[in-house]
Design a protein around this motif. Sequence first.
Motif, mmCIF file in Angstrom:
data_model
loop_
_atom_site.group_PDB
_atom_site.id
_atom_site.type_symbol
_atom_site.label_atom_id
_atom_site.label_comp_id
_atom_site.label_asym_id
_atom_site.label_seq_id
_atom_site.Cartn_x
_atom_site.Cartn_y
_atom_site.Cartn_z
ATOM 1 N N ALA A 180 0.836 -1.205 0.000
ATOM 2 C CA ALA A 180 0.000 0.000 0.000
ATOM 3 C C ALA A 180 0.869 1.253 0.000
ATOM 4 C CB ALA A 180 -0.929 -0.004 1.207
ATOM 5 N N VAL A 181 2.037 1.186 0.645
ATOM 6 C CA VAL A 181 2.970 2.316 0.591
ATOM 7 C C VAL A 181 3.464 2.523 -0.832
ATOM 8 C CG1 VAL A 181 5.189 3.190 1.418
ATOM 9 C CG2 VAL A 181 3.665 1.996 2.999
ATOM 10 N N GLU A 182 3.785 1.424 -1.521
ATOM 11 C CA GLU A 182 4.163 1.500 -2.931
ATOM 12 C C GLU A 182 3.039 2.124 -3.759
ATOM 13 O OE1 GLU A 182 5.622 0.251 -6.942
ATOM 14 O OE2 GLU A 182 6.520 0.984 -5.096
ATOM 15 N N ASP A 183 1.809 1.691 -3.533
ATOM 16 C CA ASP A 183 0.660 2.267 -4.237
ATOM 17 C C ASP A 183 0.530 3.765 -3.954
ATOM 18 O OD1 ASP A 183 -0.169 -0.060 -5.482
ATOM 19 O OD2 ASP A 183 -1.599 -0.606 -3.924
ATOM 20 N N TYR A 184 0.652 4.105 -2.675
ATOM 21 C CA TYR A 184 0.479 5.504 -2.280
ATOM 22 C C TYR A 184 1.528 6.405 -2.912
ATOM 23 C CZ TYR A 184 0.821 9.674 0.613
ATOM 24 O OH TYR A 184 0.916 10.984 1.032
ATOM 25 N N GLY A 188 -0.500 8.738 -5.024
ATOM 26 C CA GLY A 188 -0.901 9.806 -4.125
ATOM 27 C C GLY A 188 -2.099 9.441 -3.268
ATOM 28 N N TYR A 189 -2.577 8.223 -3.383
ATOM 29 C CA TYR A 189 -3.665 7.696 -2.567
ATOM 30 C C TYR A 189 -3.527 6.180 -2.558
ATOM 31 C CZ TYR A 189 -5.623 6.856 -7.213
ATOM 32 O OH TYR A 189 -5.800 6.445 -8.508
ATOM 33 N N VAL A 190 -4.249 5.514 -1.655
ATOM 34 C CA VAL A 190 -4.248 4.051 -1.614
ATOM 35 C C VAL A 190 -5.491 3.583 -2.362
ATOM 36 C CG1 VAL A 190 -4.238 1.991 -0.169
ATOM 37 C CG2 VAL A 190 -3.050 4.063 0.612
ATOM 38 N N PRO A 191 -5.344 2.940 -3.508
ATOM 39 C CA PRO A 191 -6.512 2.545 -4.302
ATOM 40 C C PRO A 191 -7.401 1.552 -3.560
ATOM 41 C CG PRO A 191 -4.469 2.345 -5.575
ATOM 42 C CD PRO A 191 -4.079 2.550 -4.151
ATOM 43 N N ASP A 192 -8.582 1.343 -4.113
ATOM 44 C CA ASP A 192 -9.547 0.434 -3.492
ATOM 45 C C ASP A 192 -9.105 -1.022 -3.520
ATOM 46 O OD1 ASP A 192 -11.139 2.517 -2.837
ATOM 47 O OD2 ASP A 192 -12.869 1.902 -4.016
ATOM 48 N N THR A 193 -8.040 -1.323 -4.257
ATOM 49 C CA THR A 193 -7.558 -2.703 -4.309
ATOM 50 C C THR A 193 -6.874 -3.133 -3.020
ATOM 51 O OG1 THR A 193 -5.612 -1.796 -5.442
ATOM 52 C CG2 THR A 193 -7.305 -2.837 -6.808
ATOM 53 N N LEU A 444 12.082 6.861 -9.773
ATOM 54 C CA LEU A 444 12.324 7.702 -8.599
ATOM 55 C C LEU A 444 11.983 6.941 -7.323
ATOM 56 C CD1 LEU A 444 13.086 10.304 -7.214
ATOM 57 C CD2 LEU A 444 10.818 11.233 -7.768
ATOM 58 N N ARG A 445 10.908 6.187 -7.333
ATOM 59 C CA ARG A 445 10.579 5.383 -6.153
ATOM 60 C C ARG A 445 11.721 4.429 -5.821
ATOM 61 N NH1 ARG A 445 5.706 4.452 -9.015
ATOM 62 N NH2 ARG A 445 5.919 2.187 -8.907
ATOM 63 N N ASP A 446 12.269 3.789 -6.848
ATOM 64 C CA ASP A 446 13.361 2.847 -6.611
ATOM 65 C C ASP A 446 14.565 3.542 -5.979
ATOM 66 O OD1 ASP A 446 11.970 0.669 -7.543
ATOM 67 O OD2 ASP A 446 12.798 0.760 -9.567
ATOM 68 N N ARG A 447 14.824 4.785 -6.373
ATOM 69 C CA ARG A 447 15.962 5.495 -5.787
ATOM 70 C C ARG A 447 15.695 5.902 -4.346
ATOM 71 N NH1 ARG A 447 16.065 8.263 -10.833
ATOM 72 N NH2 ARG A 447 15.346 10.200 -9.858
ATOM 73 N N LEU A 448 14.422 6.155 -4.023
ATOM 74 C CA LEU A 448 14.078 6.595 -2.673
ATOM 75 C C LEU A 448 13.973 5.454 -1.673
ATOM 76 C CD1 LEU A 448 11.409 9.308 -3.527
ATOM 77 C CD2 LEU A 448 13.521 9.703 -2.258
ATOM 78 N N TYR A 449 13.631 4.258 -2.144
ATOM 79 C CA TYR A 449 13.430 3.140 -1.228
ATOM 80 C C TYR A 449 14.757 2.636 -0.681
ATOM 81 C CZ TYR A 449 8.623 2.617 -2.999
ATOM 82 O OH TYR A 449 7.306 2.809 -3.348
ATOM 83 N N SER A 450 14.686 2.142 0.536
ATOM 84 C CA SER A 450 15.829 1.450 1.114
ATOM 85 C C SER A 450 15.923 0.039 0.537
ATOM 86 C CB SER A 450 15.692 1.364 2.638
ATOM 87 O OG SER A 450 14.587 0.514 2.963
ATOM 88 N N GLU A 463 1.993 0.040 -10.711
ATOM 89 C CA GLU A 463 1.440 0.171 -12.052
ATOM 90 C C GLU A 463 0.808 -1.124 -12.555
ATOM 91 O OE1 GLU A 463 4.331 3.383 -11.406
ATOM 92 O OE2 GLU A 463 4.453 1.211 -11.146
ATOM 93 N N HIS A 464 1.181 -2.270 -11.979
ATOM 94 C CA HIS A 464 0.699 -3.552 -12.487
ATOM 95 C C HIS A 464 -0.829 -3.610 -12.530
ATOM 96 C CE1 HIS A 464 4.685 -5.780 -11.314
ATOM 97 N NE2 HIS A 464 4.827 -4.957 -12.313
ATOM 98 N N THR A 465 -1.467 -3.200 -11.449
ATOM 99 C CA THR A 465 -2.931 -3.292 -11.373
ATOM 100 C C THR A 465 -3.585 -2.403 -12.418
ATOM 101 O OG1 THR A 465 -2.799 -3.750 -8.999
ATOM 102 C CG2 THR A 465 -4.928 -3.052 -9.858
ATOM 103 N N LEU A 466 -3.063 -1.188 -12.580
ATOM 104 C CA LEU A 466 -3.634 -0.284 -13.583
ATOM 105 C C LEU A 466 -3.458 -0.845 -14.984
ATOM 106 C CD1 LEU A 466 -4.855 2.715 -13.790
ATOM 107 C CD2 LEU A 466 -2.610 3.260 -14.727
ATOM 108 N N LEU A 467 -2.276 -1.404 -15.263
ATOM 109 C CA LEU A 467 -2.038 -1.973 -16.586
ATOM 110 C C LEU A 467 -2.991 -3.132 -16.856
ATOM 111 C CD1 LEU A 467 1.879 -1.966 -16.709
ATOM 112 C CD2 LEU A 467 0.302 -0.317 -17.731
ATOM 113 N N GLU A 468 -3.218 -3.976 -15.850
ATOM 114 C CA GLU A 468 -4.164 -5.087 -16.013
ATOM 115 C C GLU A 468 -5.570 -4.566 -16.277
ATOM 116 O OE1 GLU A 468 -3.928 -7.507 -12.556
ATOM 117 O OE2 GLU A 468 -1.896 -8.235 -12.982
#
Length: 631
Positions: A180-184, A188-193, A444-450, A463-468
């Motif tokens: 959910a953090v990845e989604d957010y 910019g929000y946590v989707p309904d999934t 950018l997310r990949d660079r920010l994550y530990s 992006e996987h869910t949106l692409l599906e």
Amino acid sequence: MCGIAGIYHLETPKPVDPARVESMCDALAHRGPDGSGVWTAPGVALGHRRLSIIDVAGSPQPMASLDGRAMLVFNGEIYNYRELRRELQASGAQFRTDGDSEVILAAWQRWGPDCVSRLHGMFAFAIYDLDSRSLFLARDRLGVKPLFMAPLSDGSLAFGSELKALLAHPLLRREIDPLAVEDYLAWGYVPDTRSILKGVTKLPAGHSLLLRHGAPLPKPVQWWDVTFADRRKGKVEDLEAELLHLLRQAVTSRMVADVPLGAFLSGGVDSSSVVALMAEASGQPVKTCSIGFDVAALDESDYAAQVARRFGTDHRARHVSPDDFEAIDNLAGMFDEPFADASALPTWRVCQLARESVTVALSGDGADEAFAGYRRHVFQHGEDRIRGLIPQALRSPVFGALGTLYPKADWAPRPLRAKSTLLSLAGDSAQGYARSIGFTPPELRDRLYSEEFRRLRGDYRAEHTLLETMRGAPARSGLDRAQYADLKQWLPGDILTKVDRTSMAVSLEARDPLLDHRLVEFAATLPESMRVRGGQGKWLMKRTMRRSLPDEILYRPKQGFVTPIAQWFRGPLAQSAREIASGERLARTGWLDAARLGTMVEEHISGRSDHSRLLWQFLMLDRSLIHLGIS
């Protein structure tokens, strides 16, 4: 409008302590200050907080059917309840009240789970059937009203209108879901999934769930979908007439209320169209309200005043300072989950203004998603033409390389900010759209994550869910798929969440006539040229409303609610940004590379780059962790 909560034991029908459901409902008191109630039976408890809108003196909840065999708690409004009532009466049903709640009960007893397809409106409800000892949960077609759920360690399922209702239950685990953090961070929000907390889910829009004692928790059943696979034919004039009829029908059906009613008026196409149709249908001046800003570049109040004068509305306007950042902690408390759409702040302010004079307000939300009104829809339409001319094998390496090399020119005029467009063209239609609507791109997310967070996330990407969703959409074109994805993810996850929480925070019911499902279904069948033409979105809707609105309103550049967060983080919130980067709360999560985040903070404060949206995301995430009791 109301708040609902409940507990249902999936295995053994154990007794439920009513005080537990009362505490869940108390957390929703802002959604329903006019009344409350709890009903229990072996293995189940239903709770309700009421905001009286229809049949103010009657229709208390939880409500029993006339024969006592079913119990209901309901959040929302059924706009065709009078027609349904007459149909049910013709088949022998009897009614004690004048509201829509009892109609839902009678519809359930007549049609069972299929009753939802008969209901026109916004709703989330729970019905307990005493004969079958089953619990039926349902959510409206487009997700206007929310419903959170969580299985608990005692074998029960808890549900409620907001996450804060579940947080009031002592058995709810408060463990953050890293996906959910990845989604957010992506959206910019946590989707309904999913939900920000592990184990908590949201009943998807247009879905229902039928639970029985002794049976395992089933998967939600989809009872409604919209298709873009069909194309309507006919003359423009005929389509225009049909659209006007649907618009009138949608607006007038939402003007039924036993309490004061008005409308939000920004001066944009959508809210102005709603007000025009309300004025046409009303014998009294429509009550309208708008929020303006002290900064001219952010202010639309002159357009709102122009529309108000045109239709003789009873208009109230208020200017607020854009330096309204002191309300940030209040926003985090409203949303429970992290929510980074900064327009939530002015939306809350206009809801506060509306609540001073009305209990129900009609909004213009939904037309952009249904009729292709966002700039990104116009871009998607144009980019797909380029994709059709240049093979993927050539586009991917050429545009990908150019996009990587092109600078992130935040300072430049908009036409020169080509980096996103180039990277978008490097992928297929769905990949390009995912990039265009994202908050924080994957690289950018990949660079920010530990390193530890990347391990927790594994192969999952937001992006996987949106692409599906896009690739499996009932659609013909990239524009179709983009709009379908907006209706399925962006609309319920961002727009409707924003309006629901900010309006309910002040006990105001917001209604969305432009999300009438018949209107949405009609829009989905329009040829692309009726949606996007000449670099403009919402082509047919704008043409239809020229009978009522001037071109100055219909064809001016889209603005929307803007919050000056870039300036805030270079001024009064600069220290807050530094504290997020160096503070202990996010650092203890182990999710982020603190040094890299600190560098981005200083780049923004110095004016070398614009990282305001990212900093706002982290600020709201930080405040949400406080609200969730995670430190």
